[in-house]
Structures are given as structure tokens and as C-alpha cells.
Write a protein that holds these residues in place. Structure first.
Motif, PDB file in Angstrom:
ATOM      1  N   ARG A 232       0.808  -1.214   0.000  1.00 41.17           N
ATOM      2  CA  ARG A 232       0.000   0.000   0.000  1.00 41.17           C
ATOM      3  C   ARG A 232       0.848   1.274   0.000  1.00 41.17           C
ATOM      4  O   ARG A 232       0.299   2.378  -0.023  1.00 41.17           O
ATOM      5  N   PHE A 233       2.144   1.148   0.056  1.00 44.12           N
ATOM      6  CA  PHE A 233       3.028   2.309   0.038  1.00 44.12           C
ATOM      7  C   PHE A 233       4.183   2.038  -0.915  1.00 44.12           C
ATOM      8  O   PHE A 233       4.606   0.898  -1.114  1.00 44.12           O
ATOM      9  N   SER A 234       4.693   3.116  -1.460  1.00 46.74           N
ATOM     10  CA  SER A 234       5.872   3.054  -2.327  1.00 46.74           C
ATOM     11  C   SER A 234       6.796   4.227  -1.999  1.00 46.74           C
ATOM     12  O   SER A 234       6.392   5.192  -1.333  1.00 46.74           O
ATOM     13  N   ILE A 235       8.021   4.156  -2.477  1.00 51.65           N
ATOM     14  CA  ILE A 235       9.006   5.200  -2.184  1.00 51.65           C
ATOM     15  C   ILE A 235       8.654   6.480  -2.941  1.00 51.65           C
ATOM     16  O   ILE A 235       8.256   6.462  -4.111  1.00 51.65           O
ATOM     17  N   CYS A 236       8.777   7.574  -2.255  1.00 54.98           N
ATOM     18  CA  CYS A 236       8.470   8.880  -2.839  1.00 54.98           C
ATOM     19  C   CYS A 236       9.413   9.172  -4.003  1.00 54.98           C
ATOM     20  O   CYS A 236      10.641   9.055  -3.871  1.00 54.98           O
ATOM     21  N   SER A 237       8.835   9.553  -5.112  1.00 54.54           N
ATOM     22  CA  SER A 237       9.648   9.857  -6.300  1.00 54.54           C
ATOM     23  C   SER A 237      10.240  11.260  -6.262  1.00 54.54           C
ATOM     24  O   SER A 237      11.185  11.572  -7.000  1.00 54.54           O
ATOM     25  N   ASN A 238       9.733  12.123  -5.377  1.00 51.21           N
ATOM     26  CA  ASN A 238      10.225  13.500  -5.295  1.00 51.21           C
ATOM     27  C   ASN A 238      11.541  13.576  -4.528  1.00 51.21           C
ATOM     28  O   ASN A 238      12.470  14.283  -4.938  1.00 51.21           O
ATOM     29  N   CYS A 239      11.625  12.832  -3.424  1.00 49.97           N
ATOM     30  CA  CYS A 239      12.839  12.870  -2.596  1.00 49.97           C
ATOM     31  C   CYS A 239      13.579  11.548  -2.552  1.00 49.97           C
ATOM     32  O   CYS A 239      14.578  11.428  -1.848  1.00 49.97           O
ATOM     33  N   CYS A 240      13.052  10.546  -3.255  1.00 52.16           N
ATOM     34  CA  CYS A 240      13.659   9.201  -3.278  1.00 52.16           C
ATOM     35  C   CYS A 240      13.754   8.587  -1.882  1.00 52.16           C
ATOM     36  O   CYS A 240      14.696   7.844  -1.572  1.00 52.16           O
ATOM     37  N   GLY A 241      12.814   8.943  -1.037  1.00 50.83           N
ATOM     38  CA  GLY A 241      12.735   8.371   0.296  1.00 50.83           C
ATOM     39  C   GLY A 241      13.586   9.054   1.338  1.00 50.83           C
ATOM     40  O   GLY A 241      13.642   8.599   2.489  1.00 50.83           O
ATOM     41  N   SER A 242      14.242  10.165   1.006  1.00 47.19           N
ATOM     42  CA  SER A 242      15.103  10.862   1.972  1.00 47.19           C
ATOM     43  C   SER A 242      14.353  11.881   2.809  1.00 47.19           C
ATOM     44  O   SER A 242      14.894  12.406   3.799  1.00 47.19           O
ATOM     45  N   CYS A 243      13.143  12.216   2.396  1.00 46.60           N
ATOM     46  CA  CYS A 243      12.299  13.206   3.076  1.00 46.60           C
ATOM     47  C   CYS A 243      12.882  14.622   2.979  1.00 46.60           C
ATOM     48  O   CYS A 243      12.450  15.537   3.708  1.00 46.60           O
TER      49      CYS A 243
END
Length: 275
Positions: A232-243
Motif C-alpha cells: 500500500r506504500f511506495s518510495i516517494c519519487s520527489n525525494c527518493c525516500g530521503s524526506c
């Protein structure tokens, strides 16, 4: 002089053996008439067999037989009592099981209206399960797997909200139940069912399936989501998971680290394919 002779004769007469003495010594005195008359012969009788009292012997045997009969009778009575006690115990257990079945059957199946209404966001007509994927506490992780397995066994469609992947889910659950609670927690059509113990208990009574009637189901060939593998979740494409994202400041082209507005605290976003 006559008195002395008379005394000697009496003593010799006493020394002579008598028929009684012969009988006591096992001898017999009889008259031998074949050779010379008036001649007495003494013969020794054969040794008689040992004598015993037949009456006493029979009495002893009878007493022994009666004692053996009494012992056998006592053993038989003991075995009968043991069998009777075992039979009574078996019948008692059977009656208890029957009473339990009758009591269970006599209890009417509850309905969803008997449960307290605590509707999570978007859960008025759906099934929502709050879980955690963290394995720090083994029992909590195993309870989540148990409830998840039960729901999947009915092949129904439900929404799983992992509080370890999304902080908003945890705050949402705590707000609904009014305190810091530990998953799993199950909600069916806006009604709070309970945790693992309550759900498993309802399933053992055969009532969980009745609560799930009318829920949309999926086929057995339900495929795995290619975007999140059903997480139900995937890695953010904007920050590549770095927040973190970079942003230029002013004319000097200075870059600043800013918090990514698209992902959660774990650098994840809800899957755009299955959510």
C-alpha cells in the motif's frame, strides 16, 4: 526266707515282656502250630504309614478354598466398582459436552449492531484492519498475521492500515479508541470488533463469517500490485525516500534542505496504483 523268694519272683515277673509291650514295639506274638505246639514266636510288624486326621485335613482344605473364593470375589467386586466408576465418569463427560453444545447452540448469534460504533475515516461500508509490520514485539506481530490470515481465508476485500509505515494511521487509531492502543484492531462497517483475541474467538464460534457476509470478495487469482507488492506504500519519487528536497534561495543560488511535502515521515507515499 519265703518272703525274700517271693520278692525276687515278683521282680522277675515284672521284667517279663507283655503283649502290650510287644504291640507298642511293633511286635506280634502268635502261636506256631506248624512245627511244635505250644511254642510262641515273636515277629515284627511292618512300619505303619503315618496317620493323620482326615477330618482336620479336609477342614483345612475347605478353609483354604473358602479363603480363595473370598479373595476372588473381592477382586471381582473391585473390578466391577472400577468399571462402574469409569462408566459414570464417561457418561458425565458426555453430558457435559452435550450441555456445552446445547448452550452454544442456544446462544443466538450477535449482530454488528451489538458492537460499539467507532467508524474510522472511510470505513463506513468497508473493512479496515490496523496492523504493524515491525517485529520488535513478537506477539504483536504474530497477532497481526493471525487476523490477516483469517480475513484472507474468507477471500474478502479489506483495507489494511500499517501504523508503522504511516504515522497518521497510528494517530488516527489512537484518536478513535481514545488512547494508546496496540494493533491489530479490526473495524467492520463502522463497528469496532476488537483485537486478535476477540476476532479469533468470533471465528471459533462461527460468527465472524456472518459478520463478513455481503462484503466484496476477490478471486483466487488475485494478483500482486506491481507498484507496491500489496504494501500500500511506495518510495516517494520527489525525494527518493530521503524526506528532503533542495531549494534555491535568492540570487546567490544558495540551496537549502527542505522537508519533502509529498511523503510521510518514512519517505513513503500511498501507492498510486492500488490505493
Amino acid at each position: 526266707m519265703k518272703g525274700i523268694m517271693r520278692g525276687r519272683f515278683v521282680r522277675k515277673l515284672k521284667l517279663m515282656p507283655t503283649i502290650t509291650n510287644f504291640k507298642q514295639q511293633g511286635l506280634v506274638l502268635h502261636l506256631n502250630t506248624t512245627t511244635t505246639p505250644d511254642v510262641f514266636c515273636i515277629q515284627k510288624l511292618p512300619t505303619p504309614p503315618p496317620t493323620y486326621d482326615d477330618h482336620n485335613h479336609k477342614g483345612n482344605n475347605l478353609a483354604e478354598l473358602e479363603a480363595n473364593d473370598d479373595h476372588d470375589h473381592f477382586e471381582e467386586e473391585k473390578e466391577e466398582e472400577l468399571e462402574e466408576a469409569t462408566t459414570k465418569k464417561t457418561l458425565k463427560l458426555g453430558e457435559q459436552k452435550l450441555e456445552t453444545k446445547i448452550t452454544t447452540c442456544s446462544i443466538e448469534c450477535p449482530s454488528l449492531n451489538d458492537f460499539k460504533e467507532m467508524c474510522p475515516p472511510g470505513g463506513r461500508h468497508t473493512i479496515i484492519l490496523y496492523t504493524t509490520s515491525l517485529r520488535g514485539i513478537r506477539k504483536t506481530f504474530q497477532d497481526c498475521n493471525t487476523v490477516r490470515f483469517l480475513l484472507r481465508s474468507f477471500k474478502i476485500m479489506y483495507h489494511e492500515r500499517d501504523v508503522s509505515l504511516h504515522l497518521e494511521y497510528r494517530e488516527e487509531l489512537w484518536k478513535i479508541l481514545g488512547g494508546k492502543v496496540i494493533p491489530p484492531k479490526l473495524f467492520i462497517k463502522g463497528k469496532y470488533i476488537g483485537g486478535a483475541d476477540e476476532v479469533v474467538g468470533l471465528h471459533e464460534m462461527g460468527w465472524l463469517g456472518k459478520f463478513l457476509e455481503g462484503t466484496p470478495t476477490h478471486s483466487t487469482d488475485h494478483c500482486t500490485c506491481i507498484g507496491c507488492a500489496n504494501m500500500r506504500f511506495s518510495i516517494c519519487s520527489n525525494c527518493c525516500g530521503s524526506c528532503k528536497v533542495f531549494k534555491a534561495k535568492g540570487d546567490n543560488n544558495h540551496e537549502l534542505f527542505l522537508r519533502c511535502p509529498d511523503c510521510n515521515e518514512n519517505g513513503l507515499v500511498k501507492c498510486p496504483i492500488c490505493c
